[in-house]
Design a protein around this motif. Structure first.
Motif, PDB file in Angstrom:
ATOM      1  N   GLY A  32       8.117  -2.295   9.860  1.00  0.00           N
ATOM      2  CA  GLY A  32       7.204  -1.236   9.244  1.00  0.00           C
ATOM      3  C   GLY A  32       7.535   0.104   9.758  1.00  0.00           C
ATOM      4  O   GLY A  32       7.550   1.209   9.213  1.00  0.00           O
ATOM      5  N   SER A  33       7.507   0.488  11.019  1.00  0.00           N
ATOM      6  CA  SER A  33       7.731   1.822  11.892  1.00  0.00           C
ATOM      7  C   SER A  33       9.241   2.249  11.409  1.00  0.00           C
ATOM      8  O   SER A  33       9.328   3.325  11.177  1.00  0.00           O
ATOM      9  CB  SER A  33       7.551   1.547  13.195  1.00  0.00           C
ATOM     10  OG  SER A  33       8.408   0.542  13.928  1.00  0.00           O
ATOM     11  N   ARG A  38      12.769   5.853   8.458  1.00  0.00           N
ATOM     12  CA  ARG A  38      13.759   6.151   7.704  1.00  0.00           C
ATOM     13  C   ARG A  38      13.626   6.281   6.343  1.00  0.00           C
ATOM     14  O   ARG A  38      14.498   6.712   5.573  1.00  0.00           O
ATOM     15  CB  ARG A  38      14.901   5.056   7.972  1.00  0.00           C
ATOM     16  CG  ARG A  38      15.122   4.897   9.413  1.00  0.00           C
ATOM     17  CD  ARG A  38      16.235   3.421   9.522  1.00  0.00           C
ATOM     18  NE  ARG A  38      16.578   3.333  10.662  1.00  0.00           N
ATOM     19  CZ  ARG A  38      17.406   2.319  11.155  1.00  0.00           C
ATOM     20  NH1 ARG A  38      18.003   1.469  10.230  1.00  0.00           N
ATOM     21  NH2 ARG A  38      17.468   2.187  12.564  1.00  0.00           N
ATOM     22  N   LYS A  39      12.463   6.092   5.840  1.00  0.00           N
ATOM     23  CA  LYS A  39      12.115   5.964   4.541  1.00  0.00           C
ATOM     24  C   LYS A  39      13.021   5.169   3.648  1.00  0.00           C
ATOM     25  O   LYS A  39      12.971   5.318   2.178  1.00  0.00           O
ATOM     26  CB  LYS A  39      12.337   7.444   3.719  1.00  0.00           C
ATOM     27  CG  LYS A  39      11.755   8.797   4.370  1.00  0.00           C
ATOM     28  CD  LYS A  39      10.057   8.413   4.730  1.00  0.00           C
ATOM     29  CE  LYS A  39       9.271   9.514   5.645  1.00  0.00           C
ATOM     30  NZ  LYS A  39       8.035   9.410   5.756  1.00  0.00           N
TER      31      LYS A  39
END
Length: 316
Positions: A32-33, A38-39
């Motif tokens: 998730g992070s 990085r989108k």
């Protein structure tokens, strides 16, 4: 059931629940992070993240079911609350199975090497194939969960007839109908099981053949590429063993109604089921370069420099 066995069952379930939550929350946070920074996210990381989230939900449902089974046995046999738990348990369990299957197919199409035209066409369209599988698996998961509503209606009628003590031909027909529907309900898991077995078999066959070819070409058995393939084969065997063990436990739990000592059979099945999310997710971490590196750094509370070497067959 004796109080001691209840306590042992609940203690083991709680322990496996904690381990499963730690491993799957870790996967969710790491991926998730990375997605947030990085989108974007790779298809394999997306599936692994969805798998971790579905297992977190499954672990909570199994724990709640275990607590009700131990402390409120009468409530566990009837009531709308238990029917809701069964629906959510079926949904998260079936979704987890389909995500595991999609991950196996993705690894197979990306890593395995065969010259058959059908396999090559699927390999060239790997992203489209896996996305279609994800959507199809999600639809089948919803259908499987909703099919339980009709089964619950028959079960309520069955209990009502049985409660009157009047065992008639209608009762026997209703009982037979319930048993048939219940058994057919387990067939929802047959497609992902067949696809998983096929993808694991092809992957093991391809990796084994490639490793043998490298040895015949004079590549040392201690070569980094050879070691990577051997490690991949061990991981795939672990996936296969854990998946088959989990599926067997699922069948035991689903069929506990028909087995002598239904509660004991269900508890035994749930103990295996609740251990699967932690065990399989831990193997996923060990087979994924990013997750493994972050996991080691977290354990040792320090960043260790990454040694040069092959990226790894299961890296996204």
């Amino acid at each position: 059931m004796q109080g001691l066995s209840k306590s042992v069952f609940l203690a083991l379930c709680t322990t496996q629940f904690i381990l499963g939550m730690l491993v799957n929350v870790f996967i969710g946070l790491v991926n998730g992070s990375s997605w947030f920074k990085r989108k974007r996210i790779s298809l394999s990381d997306f599936i692994i993240t969805g798998l971790a989230l579905s297992r977190i939900g499954l672990l909570w449902i199994i724990l709640i079911d275990a607590v009700i089974m131990v402390f409120f046995p009468q409530l566990h046999e009837e009531g709308v609350g238990m029917q809701l738990i069964d629906i959510f348990w079926t949904f998260t369990n079936h979704l987890s199975i389909w995500l595991t299957t999609c991950l196996g197919v993705l690894y197979c199409l990306k890593i395995a090497s065969f010259s058959h035209p059908t396999f090559l066409r699927l390999k060239w369209r790997v992203s489209r194939v896996v996305v279609c599988m994800l959507l199809g698996g999600l639809l089948l998961t919803f259908a499987n969960a909703m099919s339980l509503i009709h089964e619950f209606q028959i079960y309520s009628v069955l209990r009502g007839i049985n409660g009157t003590g009047n065992v008639t031909e209608h009762f026997r027909k209703t009982e037979t109908k319930y048993e048939v529907i219940h058994v057919l309900g387990t067939l929802w898991s047959l497609p992902p099981l067949v696809l998983s077995l096929a993808s694991y078999f092809l992957l093991i066959l391809s990796l084994g053949r490639h490793a043998q070819q490298m040895q015949q070409n004079g590549t040392s058995s201690s070569d980094s590429s050879t070691e990577a393939h051997k490690k991949a084969i061990r991981i795939i065997f672990s996936f296969l063993f854990l998946f088959l063990f989990y599926f067997l436990a699922y069948l035991i739990t689903s069929s506990s109604y028909f087995l002598p000592g239904a509660n004991t059979a269900k508890m035994f099945g749930e103990l295996i089921i609740v251990s699967y999310p932690a065990g399989h997710s831990l193997v996923l971490i060990l087979g994924n370069k990013k997750l493994k590196q972050t996991f080691v750094e977290t354990l040792w509370c320090e960043s260790t420099p990454q040694k040069p070497g092959p990226k790894g067959l299961f890296a996204p």
